[in-house]
Design an enzyme around this catalytic site. Sequence first.
Site, PDB file in Angstrom:
ATOM      1  N   SER A 212       0.861  -1.194   0.000  1.00  0.00           N
ATOM      2  CA  SER A 212       0.000   0.000   0.000  1.00  0.00           C
ATOM      3  C   SER A 212       0.887   1.230   0.000  1.00  0.00           C
ATOM      4  O   SER A 212       2.063   1.146   0.360  1.00  0.00           O
ATOM      5  CB  SER A 212      -0.874   0.031   1.258  1.00  0.00           C
ATOM      6  N   ASP A 213       0.354   2.378  -0.375  1.00  0.00           N
ATOM      7  CA  ASP A 213       1.104   3.615  -0.146  1.00  0.00           C
ATOM      8  C   ASP A 213       0.925   3.993   1.326  1.00  0.00           C
ATOM      9  O   ASP A 213       0.131   3.393   2.065  1.00  0.00           O
ATOM     10  CB  ASP A 213       0.665   4.723  -1.113  1.00  0.00           C
ATOM     11  N   HIS A 214       1.691   5.007   1.710  1.00  0.00           N
ATOM     12  CA  HIS A 214       1.786   5.444   3.097  1.00  0.00           C
ATOM     13  C   HIS A 214       0.401   5.725   3.712  1.00  0.00           C
ATOM     14  O   HIS A 214      -0.270   6.666   3.298  1.00  0.00           O
ATOM     15  CB  HIS A 214       2.608   6.727   3.102  1.00  0.00           C
TER      16      HIS A 214
END
Length: 763
Positions: free
Chosen positions: A281-283
């Site tokens: 996932s992104d941040h």
Amino acid sequence: MKNMCLLAIAISLTSQAVWAQTPPAPLPKKDVFVADLIKQMTEAEKIGQLRLISIGPEMPREMIRKEIAAGHIGGTFNSISRDENRPMQDAAMRSRLKIPMFFAYDVIHGHRTIFPISLGLAASWDMDAIGLSGRVAAKEASDDSIDLTFAPMVDIARDPRWGRTSEGFGEDTYLVSRIAKVMVHAYQGVSPALPGNIMASVKHFALYGAVEGGRDYNTVDMSLTRMFQDYLPPYHAAIEAGSGGVMVALNSINGVPATSNMWLMQDLLRKEWGFKGVAVSDHGAIIELIKHGVAKDSREAAKLAIKAGIDMSMNDKAYGEELPGLLKSGEVPQSDLDNAVREVLGAKYDMGLFADPYVRIGKAEDDPVDVNAESRLHRAEAREVARKSLVLLKNQSETLPLKKQARIALVGPLAKAPIDMMGSWAAAGVPAQSVTVYDGMRNALGQQGTLTYARGANITDDQKIVDYLNFLNFDAPEVTNDPRPAQVMIDEAVKAAQQADVVVAVVGESRGMSHESSSRTDLDIPASQRALITALKATGKPLVLVLMNGRPLTIDLQQQQADAVLETWFSGTEGGNAIADVLFGDYNPSGKLPITFPRSVGQIPTYYSHLSIGRPFTPGKPGNYTSQYFDAPNTPLYPFGFGLSYTEFSVSPVSLSAKTLKPGAKLTASVTVKNTGKRDGETVVQLYLRDVTASMSRPVKELKNFQKIMLKAGEENVVQFSIDEDDLKFYNTQLKSVAEPGEFDVQIGLDSQNVQQNSFELL
Ligand code: BGC
């Protein structure tokens, strides 16, 4: 420097980093090894593997090591030296199953040696140079114990208001797809298992570059044909090249966030494209599903994400906190957990970490005494690549190259700007090691000529913007304003100009202005610098603008005021030397724009490959009832593919080996390109195709191939392009990739607009 051969460097790097190594110790085959390990894992250990933790002040190192030893963390990012990562790997080796950690970092355009920002790399149109930048980055990152990079970033960007335009390779599907492949190969080498190589994770899947209005993190609403035709191919190219990872975008796609998007993650990525690696996932993206309005709480967010196939959760707590309950209640079946764990362990296997957890960490006695030692940098490579990335936009009356005997006034807030030189996402780059334009010109001049410096203006006098830019950077303020009144600074610069033969003004954006979370509504050079340029113009001295920026800027007035304009992006550690090479003619510029420059923000989008329309505007004819704005020209300021040289090239009419093409066959399009000027030089010969009539409207032209060629003064060469059915294919309304019979235009030129044309028929 001049005689440097890219190939030699590439080979020496490759041989040091790859060929001289022995393959990792044999393990059972990946599937068997991973399945066996999963059988031994507790549920808590499995969940631990899905957590990717940022090393930062929020989590003390001691606590991280405890968590690792307990099997609760799968990988970290942002710790970037062997002595930082070794204790963490030691902790993993104390854990029950000794599953190694991996260490990730945003190695985007260099690691310790910073290369031009990605948009600048793309402007080189030089696949060897781009590959070299990736090889050096991989080698340096691997030497610092990094196993995985969150790159390449291949989001097609057609709205330069988006600050992350700087981080990608521009607007064009074909060019970005080519680069995506090159970068994955460069990072991963012959195998991401070997030291000297790191695993790639292509991002941001998908369509992040198309956020509404260029506003970062916004929504994307796009037709499927456009997605498949224009925006998805670069990610697909990276995956076909073997990218071990994928980072999932923060945006939603047609209403469904990428992070919970079953169609995107399952149907397209896993089933249709057959992706077998790890999806990260992104941040904080999982928890953001609540704000997207698709999850009511973190429990539901975790459930949606794992079901969609997000294997690792980057820096949010949702998986760690919620998966135990979700598994217990049966809302998330064991098989979903095991699928995610399998991908994480599989990626670690592919990184060579099971064969040797210290494969990149090495032995303590071999740690560098000084991680920033000069000897660890690859300056020659950075300079070579940087000078290829520079684009000459204007050169009236041969203002450039400058004479080394001249009296030069160097002005502008970016002339001595070591931080900005590196651009955003400058990994482990150290500003003090970057060569500014001032340094570069000084180095080039030695004892010759005179170089007088005056700052002339601040980047911006708008304190709110300065505060914003400084807030964005956590370490130290990046933009420090000279407290003198603007007029005093301008007067000083004007005085320097009056005493000079030529003025070089280094102007544009600070690096933070072209970054994540740095969308702009206005793409002008800030007012303080515009006033400086106007004052310099008034001196009547020849004026050279050296632009530093991470996106197209609207510089119509400034390019009229200037005699010469050199686009330098943010050109990295060796940027100043590379820029001086071009300014003084030690290198003949060859870069071409990888993105269209609009005249004004109101013209956006201005990408060249727009669809054919019913009422096109025809230049030279009245505009009434045609598609245009009546208050400004219809054309962009500089088209895609544009860039000048210190020499001139001519392109002959296009000759075709046949006027018809049978399915399955090939034809050849050729032109003769001649260097008609007085200097040797490189240029990029570009092939565009247009499907004249099809079952749906097709772009007015699309880049399908290019060749960068070197011609000596007076030399000519035949450049040939082979065209086959695949080049003519597009996604039709049923999303089938087809080539439809009928007429095709072939256009070949040195930019997207100034072309020679012929046509053929697909039978
Ligand atoms: C960015 C990613 C990046 C991640 C880790 C996020 O804010 O969107 O591109 O890889 O941070 O630094």
